[in-house]
Design a protein around this motif. Structure first.
Motif, mmCIF file in Angstrom:
data_model
loop_
_atom_site.group_PDB
_atom_site.id
_atom_site.type_symbol
_atom_site.label_atom_id
_atom_site.label_comp_id
_atom_site.label_asym_id
_atom_site.label_seq_id
_atom_site.Cartn_x
_atom_site.Cartn_y
_atom_site.Cartn_z
ATOM 1 N N SER A 142 19.383 -24.966 -21.787
ATOM 2 C CA SER A 142 18.516 -25.417 -20.681
ATOM 3 C C SER A 142 19.205 -25.054 -19.369
ATOM 4 O O SER A 142 20.409 -24.737 -19.354
ATOM 5 N N SER A 143 18.438 -25.110 -18.269
ATOM 6 C CA SER A 143 19.064 -24.802 -16.975
ATOM 7 C C SER A 143 20.163 -25.813 -16.652
ATOM 8 O O SER A 143 21.175 -25.478 -16.049
ATOM 9 N N ASP A 167 22.090 -27.217 -18.920
ATOM 10 C CA ASP A 167 23.270 -26.799 -19.700
ATOM 11 C C ASP A 167 24.044 -25.730 -18.935
ATOM 12 O O ASP A 167 25.266 -25.817 -18.779
ATOM 13 N N ASN A 224 20.943 -19.782 -12.873
ATOM 14 C CA ASN A 224 21.108 -21.202 -13.219
ATOM 15 C C ASN A 224 22.533 -21.735 -13.122
ATOM 16 O O ASN A 224 22.736 -22.952 -13.191
#
Lengths: 277, 116
Positions: free
Chosen positions: A32-33, A35, A70
């Protein structure tokens, strides 16, 4: 299940050498972003290494773009640098009110106007770059009394952002990366640091803040602290001190300015005005 | 050919000379109207107070990087005093070298380091 920095390291280590770029791509697809934002320097550089090593496929470039977009290591603006510097020097009211991003761009413009022919591209003197600082100024900024921790964090952030951007564009400029430790090598010489404009964008306002702090004294206004700080930044200590002695005022800028103009130091006065306007 | 080589050599020497930061120390003295007789001990050198006050600025070839600078006042009337300029405070470095300001006073503490 979040993917941590430790997971990145172990997943890459478990993959065969020839398959590591595919594993790196898969990690970035699964993460995920949040993470990605949590990953440390080592995790980001291990992914980078495996994505740029050898042929860079479209998948590798796409993964690099995801990583760059990210990661916590984003490019920094002059305004970002000034904000960090103000936080470090939060106890100094003049730095809080007078130091702005515009001060830095005005300083670059004032120095540029005064550079001699060929300076900067044909030769460099003891002072370098758009802010015309030397090694001693760089050492002061990196002193633990001032901005050592913040500068190192800034340099790590912007140099990782830079190498990710360059890698997406197809370049392989990894001179600031130590691949044996997966860490960023922060330049120890100002001659090397000044090649990275975003490092200079931190060092210049940081050094000006140091000079403003040294120019802070009882009875002196914030605007005048700024002017004395700029004057010393520009190498005017001796002429300003002599002017103070001549006018018998060691607090205010206006009588010093009038004296400097009276003895023909118009360019020095103009420099202070151009930077502090 | 020889002239071109000489030109390049001079150019290289100039570039090396220009690329080094100066480490000279300038001490700026602020004195009373009638400075007392006596001596100042500064950066390992002893100088006459009245001569130093006339000059206003004393220049030394080198200063050890970032070390504090001590000035000892030894007046002929027996008054002795000392002051220290700390790096980053009263002792500053700019692109021309190190600078410090000391004020000589007629009353205690007789000498003090001052900020610009």
């Amino acid at each position: 299940m979040p993917i941590t920095s430790a997971d990145v390291k172990s997943k890459l280590a478990a993959a065969s050498w020839t398959n590591r770029d595919n594993v790196a791509c898969q990690i970035l697809k699964d993460a995920s972003s949040g993470d990605i934002k949590s990953w440390n320097v080592e995790a980001v550089l291990r992914l980078l290494y495996n994505l740029v090593d050898g042929y860079r496929s479209a998948d590798d470039i796409a993964a690099l773009k995801t990583l760059a977009a990210n990661t916590a290591f984003q490019p920094g603006s002059i305004a970002d640098a000034v904000s960090i510097i103000k936080t470090v020097k939060s106890g100094n009211p003049a730095i809080q009110t007078e130091l702005k991003a515009a001060t830095v761009t005005q300083l670059y413009a004032a120095e540029n106007k005064r550079m001699s022919f060929g300076e900067g591209w044909l030769y460099e003197g003891s002072t370098k770059g758009r802010g015309q600082l030397g090694q001693s100024a760089y050492d002061d900024v990196r002193n633990t009394k001032h901005f050592k921790a913040e500068y190192e964090a800034w340099a790590t952030r912007v140099l990782i952002a830079r190498v990710l951007k360059k890698s997406i564009e197809g370049y392989s400029d990894f001179r600031q990366i130590d691949w044996s430790t997966y860490s960023i090598v922060i330049p120890s010489s100002y001659g090397s640091a000044v090649q990275f404009t975003d490092l200079e964008d931190f060092v210049v306002p940081a050094y000006l803040a140091i000079k403003m702090q040294a120019a802070t004294k009882a009875g002196r206004s914030a605007a005048d602290v700024m002017k004395f700080g700029i004057a010393v930044y520009h190498g005017m200590f001796a002429s300003v001190s002599a002017a103070q002695t001549a006018v018998g005022d060691s607090v205010n800028w206006a009588p010093v300015e009038a004296h400097l103009l009276a003895i023909g130091k118009k360019d020095e006065v103009d420099y202070v005005k151009e930077v502090s306007k | 050919m020889k002239a071109a080589r000489s030109f390049l050599l001079v150019l290289c020497l100039l570039l090396v000379a220009c690329s080094e930061e100066p480490a000279t120390l300038q001490v700026h003295l602020r004195c009373p109207a009638n400075p007392p007789a006596g001596t100042l001990v500064l950066n390992g050198e002893t100088v006459d107070i009245q001569t130093a006050c006339r000059k206003q600025t004393l220049t030394f070839d080198t200063h050890s990087a970032n070390e504090p600078l001590q000035l000892k006042l030894r007046r002929a009337d027996g008054v002795q005093a000392e002051a220290t300029a700390a790096y980053g405070e009263e002792l500053q470095r700019d692109r021309h070298g190190f600078h410090a300001i000391f004020e000589l006073l007629t009353e205690p503490p007789y000498v003090r380091a001052a900020r610009l």
